[in-house]
Design an enzyme around this catalytic site. Structure first.
Site, PDB file in Angstrom:
ATOM      1  N   GLU A  25       0.831  -1.213   0.000  1.00 54.28           N
ATOM      2  CA  GLU A  25       0.000   0.000   0.000  1.00 54.28           C
ATOM      3  C   GLU A  25       0.864   1.261   0.000  1.00 54.28           C
ATOM      4  OE1 GLU A  25      -1.008   1.935   3.268  1.00 54.28           O
ATOM      5  OE2 GLU A  25      -0.709   0.374   4.774  1.00 54.28           O
ATOM      6  N   LYS A  86      -5.720  10.995   0.504  1.00 51.17           N
ATOM      7  CA  LYS A  86      -5.829   9.628   1.000  1.00 51.17           C
ATOM      8  C   LYS A  86      -7.100   9.030   0.425  1.00 51.17           C
ATOM      9  CE  LYS A  86      -5.790   7.099   5.413  1.00 51.17           C
ATOM     10  NZ  LYS A  86      -5.733   7.278   6.884  1.00 51.17           N
ATOM     11  N   VAL A 106      -5.913   0.427   2.846  1.00 56.80           N
ATOM     12  CA  VAL A 106      -5.973  -1.031   2.722  1.00 56.80           C
ATOM     13  C   VAL A 106      -7.121  -1.434   1.802  1.00 56.80           C
ATOM     14  CG1 VAL A 106      -6.500  -3.165   3.985  1.00 56.80           C
ATOM     15  CG2 VAL A 106      -4.816  -1.551   4.894  1.00 56.80           C
ATOM     16  N   ASP A 138     -18.755   3.736  13.815  1.00 53.70           N
ATOM     17  CA  ASP A 138     -17.500   4.040  13.128  1.00 53.70           C
ATOM     18  C   ASP A 138     -16.704   2.756  12.937  1.00 53.70           C
ATOM     19  OD1 ASP A 138     -15.316   5.211  12.007  1.00 53.70           O
ATOM     20  OD2 ASP A 138     -14.870   6.563  13.677  1.00 53.70           O
ATOM     21  N   SER A 140     -14.003   0.806   9.976  1.00 51.55           N
ATOM     22  CA  SER A 140     -13.213   0.981   8.769  1.00 51.55           C
ATOM     23  C   SER A 140     -13.843   0.283   7.565  1.00 51.55           C
ATOM     24  CB  SER A 140     -11.803   0.439   8.986  1.00 51.55           C
ATOM     25  OG  SER A 140     -11.074   0.426   7.774  1.00 51.55           O
ATOM     26  N   ALA A 141     -13.736   0.933   6.414  1.00 53.47           N
ATOM     27  CA  ALA A 141     -14.184   0.316   5.160  1.00 53.47           C
ATOM     28  C   ALA A 141     -13.329  -0.893   4.794  1.00 53.47           C
ATOM     29  CB  ALA A 141     -14.128   1.342   4.034  1.00 53.47           C
ATOM     30  N   ASP A 142     -12.155  -1.022   5.429  1.00 54.10           N
ATOM     31  CA  ASP A 142     -11.292  -2.172   5.137  1.00 54.10           C
ATOM     32  C   ASP A 142     -12.034  -3.489   5.360  1.00 54.10           C
ATOM     33  OD1 ASP A 142      -9.350  -0.242   4.806  1.00 54.10           O
ATOM     34  OD2 ASP A 142      -8.201  -0.794   6.591  1.00 54.10           O
ATOM     35  N   LYS A 159      -4.416  -1.507  14.783  1.00 54.41           N
ATOM     36  CA  LYS A 159      -3.744  -0.623  15.733  1.00 54.41           C
ATOM     37  C   LYS A 159      -4.491  -0.630  17.068  1.00 54.41           C
ATOM     38  CE  LYS A 159      -1.107   2.516  12.837  1.00 54.41           C
ATOM     39  NZ  LYS A 159      -1.244   1.929  11.512  1.00 54.41           N
TER      40      LYS A 159
END
Length: 304
Positions: A25, A86, A106, A138, A140-142, A159
């Site tokens: 990435e 981003k 990602v 909330d 992540s779209a990952d 993380k």
């Protein structure tokens, strides 16, 4: 491959010949690390893959062109130029039409890697469920993206500023298998052990490749997540980590930091409070994941 996607000739040639390719990435060097260290880390990652006979395919967007296999000049441009955005998966068509240059998250990197035919992707940490998600939703779209792509993704977990227990629950709900590399302790990115366990481990790249092949044979279109902890001797001291993270969370609350600003705020707080030690661990994590990802790519290609 459509005209909307540029695949470097070296990557195309390797894929056609069945040689191993490893996706990397770009947000780690566009938004995750300070200059000029970001550029060196990006170039070192490519060199690590090549040292194991694997073609690196660093992915990003150059002037609106999603590219699989950035050249050294393109990596330098994204690393050292202001105004690079981003881009997550949803942003790719917008960046393309507007002619923007972008580091890919990602989710975006995984999608583009799959479109090009690359099967293994190494990153630092994948996105997850954020703290307080039961109220904010909330996430992540990952996670949703990886649930639809038959890749192998190597990371050091998520993380520690995120909600790791809820993330593991969501991974199970989404059908994303998590396999530890030589461990059933789920890593916490900066620390080797988050305190949470996973069910399965794999002892070699060959075993991971066999799991991926069997998944494909069964028609399961979801990413196999490999949890690769940072070596214990290079982790951030767990006691320091926990104390600083508690301070960071309190500071974010006191300053009213919320939404997409939360994670960058917490990571910056960790970096400053540890005098840059967290940044060093970040780099160690990434290097370890690139090395393992290259070995898995070689195993999948039958070169190991």
């Amino acid at each position: 491959m459509t005209s909307a996607l540029v695949v470097a000739p070296e990557v195309q040639d390797a894929l056609r010949a069945g040689r191993p390719v490893l996706a990397l990435e770009s947000t780690i060097f566009t938004h995750g690390l300070p200059r000029p260290r970001n550029l060196q880390v990006a170039l070192d990652a490519e060199a690590l893959a090549r040292a194991q006979g694997v073609v690196p395919a660093t992915i990003g967007v150059i002037d609106g062109r999603p590219t699989v296999g950035l050249s050294p000049d393109e990596i330098e441009r994204l690393s050292m130029t202001d105004g690079v955005v981003k881009a997550s998966l949803r942003d790719l068509p917008i960046a393309a039409v507007k002619g923007l240059s972008a580091g890919t998250t990602v989710a975006a990197t995984a999608h583009l890697a799959h479109r090009a035919g690359v099967r293994v992707f190494s990153t630092g940490g994948v996105g997850g469920v954020h703290r307080g998600a039961s109220q904010t939703f909330d996430e992540s779209a990952d996670l949703g993206t990886l649930a639809t792509l038959p890749l192998v993704v190597v990371s050091a977990g998520v993380k520690s500023v995120l909600d790791i227990p809820l993330t593991l629950e969501r991974l199970e709900t989404l059908g994303l298998a998590v396999v530890g590399y030589k461990t059933t302790d789920y890593p916490g990115f900066y620390v080797a052990d988050s305190g949470l366990d996973i069910e399965y481990s794999a002892d070699s790249p060959a075993e991971i490749a066999a799991i991926a092949r069997t998944r494909d044979a069964l028609g399961i279109a979801a990413t196999l997540l490999i949890a690769n902890p940072v070596p214990a001797e290079r982790e951030l001291d767990p006691a320091v980590h926990d104390a600083v993270l508690e301070q960071a969370l309190a500071a974010a609350d006191a300053q009213g930091v919320s939404g997409h600003d939360t994670t960058p705020f917490l990571l910056d707080f960790l970096q400053r409070a540890t005098a840059g030690r967290s940044l060093d661990v970040n780099v160690d994590v990434y290097r370890g994941n690139v090395e393992l990802g290259a070995r898995i790519a070689a195993a999948l290609a039958g070169a190991l």
